[in-house]
Motif scaffolding. Structure first.
Motif, PDB file in Angstrom:
ATOM      1  N   SER A 239       0.916  -1.066  -0.361  1.00  0.00           N
ATOM      2  CA  SER A 239      -0.103   0.089  -0.131  1.00  0.00           C
ATOM      3  C   SER A 239       1.059   1.270   0.135  1.00  0.00           C
ATOM      4  CB  SER A 239      -0.838   0.022   0.995  1.00  0.00           C
ATOM      5  OG  SER A 239      -1.338  -1.143   1.018  1.00  0.00           O
ATOM      6  N   ASP A 240       1.824   1.176   0.607  1.00  0.00           N
ATOM      7  CA  ASP A 240       2.610   2.473   0.382  1.00  0.00           C
ATOM      8  C   ASP A 240       3.890   2.209  -0.240  1.00  0.00           C
ATOM      9  OD1 ASP A 240       4.215   0.428   1.340  1.00  0.00           O
ATOM     10  OD2 ASP A 240       4.609   1.292   3.567  1.00  0.00           O
ATOM     11  N   GLU A 241       4.105   1.447  -1.493  1.00  0.00           N
ATOM     12  CA  GLU A 241       5.108   1.363  -2.344  1.00  0.00           C
ATOM     13  C   GLU A 241       5.408   2.798  -3.216  1.00  0.00           C
ATOM     14  OE1 GLU A 241       7.098  -1.365  -4.570  1.00  0.00           O
ATOM     15  OE2 GLU A 241       5.363  -2.061  -3.419  1.00  0.00           O
ATOM     16  N   LEU A 242       4.548   3.680  -2.719  1.00  0.00           N
ATOM     17  CA  LEU A 242       4.718   5.041  -3.529  1.00  0.00           C
ATOM     18  C   LEU A 242       4.814   6.389  -2.578  1.00  0.00           C
ATOM     19  CD1 LEU A 242       2.542   4.723  -6.688  1.00  0.00           C
ATOM     20  CD2 LEU A 242       4.374   3.915  -6.894  1.00  0.00           C
ATOM     21  N   TRP A 243       4.763   5.827  -1.639  1.00  0.00           N
ATOM     22  CA  TRP A 243       4.927   6.969  -0.491  1.00  0.00           C
ATOM     23  C   TRP A 243       5.954   7.813  -0.220  1.00  0.00           C
ATOM     24  CZ3 TRP A 243       1.152   5.493   4.913  1.00  0.00           C
ATOM     25  CH2 TRP A 243       0.009   4.802   3.656  1.00  0.00           C
ATOM     26  N   HIS A 244       7.234   7.069  -0.498  1.00  0.00           N
ATOM     27  CA  HIS A 244       8.591   8.345   0.163  1.00  0.00           C
ATOM     28  C   HIS A 244       8.424   8.758  -2.121  1.00  0.00           C
ATOM     29  CE1 HIS A 244       9.290   4.578  -2.568  1.00  0.00           C
ATOM     30  NE2 HIS A 244      10.252   5.221  -3.274  1.00  0.00           N
ATOM     31  N   MET A 245       7.967   8.981  -2.126  1.00  0.00           N
ATOM     32  CA  MET A 245       7.629   9.655  -4.091  1.00  0.00           C
ATOM     33  C   MET A 245       6.639  11.082  -3.527  1.00  0.00           C
ATOM     34  SD  MET A 245       7.799   6.700  -6.718  1.00  0.00           S
ATOM     35  CE  MET A 245       8.301   5.036  -6.729  1.00  0.00           C
ATOM     36  N   ASP A 258      -5.113  -7.584 -11.365  1.00  0.00           N
ATOM     37  CA  ASP A 258      -6.800  -7.296 -11.020  1.00  0.00           C
ATOM     38  C   ASP A 258      -7.112  -6.585  -9.738  1.00  0.00           C
ATOM     39  OD1 ASP A 258      -6.561  -8.919  -9.466  1.00  0.00           O
ATOM     40  OD2 ASP A 258      -7.767 -10.417 -10.336  1.00  0.00           O
ATOM     41  N   ASN A 259      -6.059  -5.720  -9.127  1.00  0.00           N
ATOM     42  CA  ASN A 259      -5.937  -5.235  -7.688  1.00  0.00           C
ATOM     43  C   ASN A 259      -4.892  -4.624  -7.565  1.00  0.00           C
ATOM     44  OD1 ASN A 259      -7.459  -4.867  -5.404  1.00  0.00           O
ATOM     45  ND2 ASN A 259      -6.024  -6.206  -4.215  1.00  0.00           N
ATOM     46  N   VAL A 260      -5.465  -3.387  -7.334  1.00  0.00           N
ATOM     47  CA  VAL A 260      -4.629  -1.863  -6.595  1.00  0.00           C
ATOM     48  C   VAL A 260      -5.164  -1.830  -5.312  1.00  0.00           C
ATOM     49  CG1 VAL A 260      -4.169   0.286  -6.892  1.00  0.00           C
ATOM     50  CG2 VAL A 260      -4.561  -1.758  -8.938  1.00  0.00           C
ATOM     51  N   PRO A 261      -4.407  -1.235  -4.555  1.00  0.00           N
ATOM     52  CA  PRO A 261      -4.048  -1.191  -3.233  1.00  0.00           C
ATOM     53  C   PRO A 261      -5.007   0.467  -2.970  1.00  0.00           C
ATOM     54  CG  PRO A 261      -2.083  -1.694  -3.367  1.00  0.00           C
ATOM     55  CD  PRO A 261      -2.555  -1.431  -5.049  1.00  0.00           C
ATOM     56  N   THR A 262      -5.922   0.727  -2.070  1.00  0.00           N
ATOM     57  CA  THR A 262      -6.495   1.679  -1.807  1.00  0.00           C
ATOM     58  C   THR A 262      -6.104   2.495  -1.588  1.00  0.00           C
ATOM     59  OG1 THR A 262      -8.843   0.180  -1.012  1.00  0.00           O
ATOM     60  CG2 THR A 262      -8.930   2.338  -0.765  1.00  0.00           C
ATOM     61  N   PHE A 287     -10.389   5.644  -2.836  1.00  0.00           N
ATOM     62  CA  PHE A 287      -8.314   5.823  -3.997  1.00  0.00           C
ATOM     63  C   PHE A 287      -8.219   7.029  -3.683  1.00  0.00           C
ATOM     64  CE2 PHE A 287      -7.294   4.535  -7.975  1.00  0.00           C
ATOM     65  CZ  PHE A 287      -6.686   3.806  -7.932  1.00  0.00           C
ATOM     66  N   LEU A 288      -9.054   7.436  -4.561  1.00  0.00           N
ATOM     67  CA  LEU A 288      -8.902   9.099  -4.737  1.00  0.00           C
ATOM     68  C   LEU A 288      -8.357  10.291  -3.858  1.00  0.00           C
ATOM     69  CD1 LEU A 288      -9.972   8.942  -8.192  1.00  0.00           C
ATOM     70  CD2 LEU A 288      -8.166   8.554  -7.516  1.00  0.00           C
TER      71      LEU A 288
END
Length: 451
Positions: A239-245, A258-262, A287-288
Motif C-alpha cells: 500500500s505504501d509502494e509510492l509513499w516516498h515519492m 487485477d487489484n490496486v491497493p486503496t 482511492f483518490l
C-alpha cells in the motif's frame, strides 16, 4: 622563437589539414564527401553519402551539425569493426539501433571510437524477435565511466542484467528499461536522482517493495508488469509502494494484475495524471482521497463494474475521465456533481443499462455514451444536462452525432470519427494550464477541496 607571421601561417595550414570544431558547435570531418572518404580505410566496405557513412552492415548518421545515430542493418556484432575512427566532439544525444555489442567491447569503448567527448543522452534499441535464439545480445556489459549521462533508453535486452548494471551512471535523470528478462531487486538503487522512469518489471511479485525504494525524486513513473492474466494480484505492491515519492506528478500502470491497493496514492498529492490499464475490477471510495490536483484519470480497458459514490469527492480539478471498455452497468446520481472543471467524460463500450436522471445534471462537458446515444432525444439523463452528449470519441473531444446545435458546423449528420478538433484540444490544454497556475499561486496552507 618563430616569427609571428610564420606562426600564423602554420596555424592556418593546421586548420586546413585537420577537422575543425568549436565547443558546442561541431563541424564534423565527414560532412563532406572528401572528408568522409578520408576516414574510410576500405571504400569497398563503406560508402559516403551526404552526411552519412553507409557500410555493409552498419550506418553512421549525422546532420550538418552532429552525429545522431549508429544503426546496424544486420544483427551482427562485426558491424562495429567497420566504424572508422571519428572526431565527433560534443553532442547531446546518440541512438544505437539493432547493433549487437560483444562482451569484449563496452559502450564507452564504442563512444571513444566515435570520437565523442561528451554526451548526455543515449538510446539503445534492439528490435528482434525474442523467440529466436540465434541472434546476439544487445547488451552484456555494465555501464561504467559514464558519469555525465542524464538520459538512457535500453529496449530489447533478453539476458539477465546484473544488479550493479547502473553502478556508475549516478547522474542519470531519465531511464527507459524494457526487456524480456527479470530484474534484480536492487538494480535501480544507484539511480537516486531519477525524475522519469519507464520500466518493464516482469517479476514484480518478487521485487515489489525494493526495486523503487531509492527513487524519492521521481516525477513520472510508468510500470509495465507484462502479466497477461489476472491471476497475479496487485497485492504484490504494498500500500505504501509510492509513499516516498513526494514529487510524483504522473503515474501509469499496465498489466499488473487485477487489484490496486486503496492507499497507493494517499501520499501522492501532486499527481496530475493517473493511467491504469491492468484488468482491475474494484476501486475503493477513498482511492483518490489525496488527489486534489488531479487533471486526468484514464481507466480504460479494465474490468470495473461499479464506481463508488464518493470516488470523485476529492478531485475538484479533474478535466478528463476515461472509462471506456469497462464493465459498468449503471451511473448513479451525484457521482460527478463536484467536477465543475470537467471537459471530457468517456463511458463508451460499457454494458450500461441505467443512468440516473440527474447523473449529468451539473456537467457542461463532452460525454461519450456509445450505444446509448440513440436514447438522447427521450432520456431524462440527456435532457437534464447542459453537456454535449456524443456517441463516440476519437481524440481530444471529437465526437460524432452531437446533441448540441452549436456543433453543427463541425460535424455532418454522418461524420466519421477520423479527425481531431484543434479547438477542443486547445481548450483542454488552456484549462489545464490555468489550473496549474492557480495551484502554484496559492499559499501552501490553503485547502483545495470544493464544497
Amino acid at each position: 622563437m618563430l616569427p609571428p607571421l610564420l606562426v600564423l601561417l602554420l596555424l592556418l595550414l593546421l586548420a586546413l589539414a585537420c577537422p575543425s570544431w568549436q565547443e558546442g558547435n561541431a563541424t564534423l570531418s565527414y560532412l563532406t564527401k572528401a572528408g568522409c572518404e578520408a576516414l574510410i580505410k576500405d571504400l569497398s566496405l563503406c560508402d559516403c553519402q551526404d552526411q552519412d557513412i553507409k557500410c555493409e552492415t552498419l550506418q553512421v548518421n549525422s546532420d550538418r551539425e552532429k552525429l545522431y545515430s549508429v544503426s546496424c542493418r544486420l544483427f551482427d556484432a562485426r558491424g562495429f569493426g567497420y566504424i572508422p575512427p571519428l572526431r565527433v566532439g560534443k553532442i547531446g544525444a546518440l541512438t544505437i539501433q539493432n547493433c549487437a555489442i560483444p562482451d569484449a567491447r563496452s559502450i564507452p569503448d564504442l563512444i571513444t571510437q566515435l570520437g565523442i567527448t561528451n554526451y548526455t543522452e543515449l538510446e539503445v534499441f534492439n528490435f528482434f524477435d525474442p523467440k529466436k535464439n540465434d541472434r546476439g545480445e544487445v547488451l552484456q556489459q555494465r555501464y561504467t565511466n559514464l558519469p555525465g549521462l542524464a538520459k538512457l533508453t535500453i529496449l530489447g535486452f533478453k539476458s539477465a542484467l546484473p544488479k550493479d548494471f547502473f553502478q556508475n551512471v549516478f547522474e542519470l535523470r531519465q531511464l527507459s528499461l524494457k526487456g524480456y528478462s527479470d530484474l534484480p531487486a536492487t538494480i535501480l538503487h544507484p539511480l537516486a536522482r531519477l525524475t522519469k522512469l519507464n520500466i518493464v518489471v516482469k517479476n514484480i511479485h518478487k521485487v515489489a517493495g525494493q526495486i523503487f525504494a531509492k527513487q524519492a525524486l521521481l516525477k513520472q513513473l510508468v510500470i509495465d508488469c507484462d502479466v497477461k492474466n489476472s491471476s497475479v494480484e496487485m497485492s504484490a505492491f504494498a500500500s505504501d509502494e509510492l509513499w516516498h515519492m513526494a514529487q510524483l506528478q504522473s503515474f501509469e500502470l499496465f498489466n499488473c494484475g487485477d487489484n490496486v491497493p486503496t492507499e497507493l496514492f494517499w501520499k501522492s498529492e501532486h499527481l496530475a495524471y493517473i493511467g491504469i490499464r491492468s484488468n482491475i475490477s474494484y476501486l475503493h471510495r477513498d482511492f483518490l482521497q489525496a488527489q486534489r490536483r488531479l487533471l486526468t484519470l484514464r481507466l480504460e480497458r479494465n474490468n470495473i463494474a461499479r464506481l463508488p459514490d464518493q470516488l470523485f469527492h476529492h478531485t475538484p480539478m479533474l478535466l478528463e475521465i476515461h472509462l471506456a471498455f469497462n464493465n459498468l452497468d449503471r451511473i448513479q446520481a451525484g457521482l460527478f456533481d463536484r467536477l465543475k472543471q470537467l471537459q471530457v467524460l468517456n463511458l463508451e463500450h460499457n454494458p450500461i443499462t441505467t443512468i440516473a436522471p440527474t447523473a449529468f445534471g451539473t456537467l457542461s462537458s463532452h460525454i461519450y455514451v456509445g450505444k446509448l446515444f440513440p436514447l438522447v432525444a427521450t432520456a431524462d439523463w440527456a435532457r437534464s444536462s447542459n453537456a454535449t452528449i456524443c456517441e463516440e470519441e476519437y481524440i481530444y473531444g471529437v465526437c460524432i452525432y452531437c446533441k448540441r446545435d452549436e456543433y453543427a458546423d463541425h460535424f455532418a449528420d454522418h461524420e466519421t470519427c477520423n479527425k481531431a478538433t484543434p479547438k477542443a484540444k486547445d481548450i483542454l490544454a488552456k484549462k489545464a494550464y490555468e489550473i496549474q497556475l492557480n495551484i502554484s499561486s496559492r499559499a501552501p496552507q490553503e485547502d483545495y477541496s470544493v464544497d
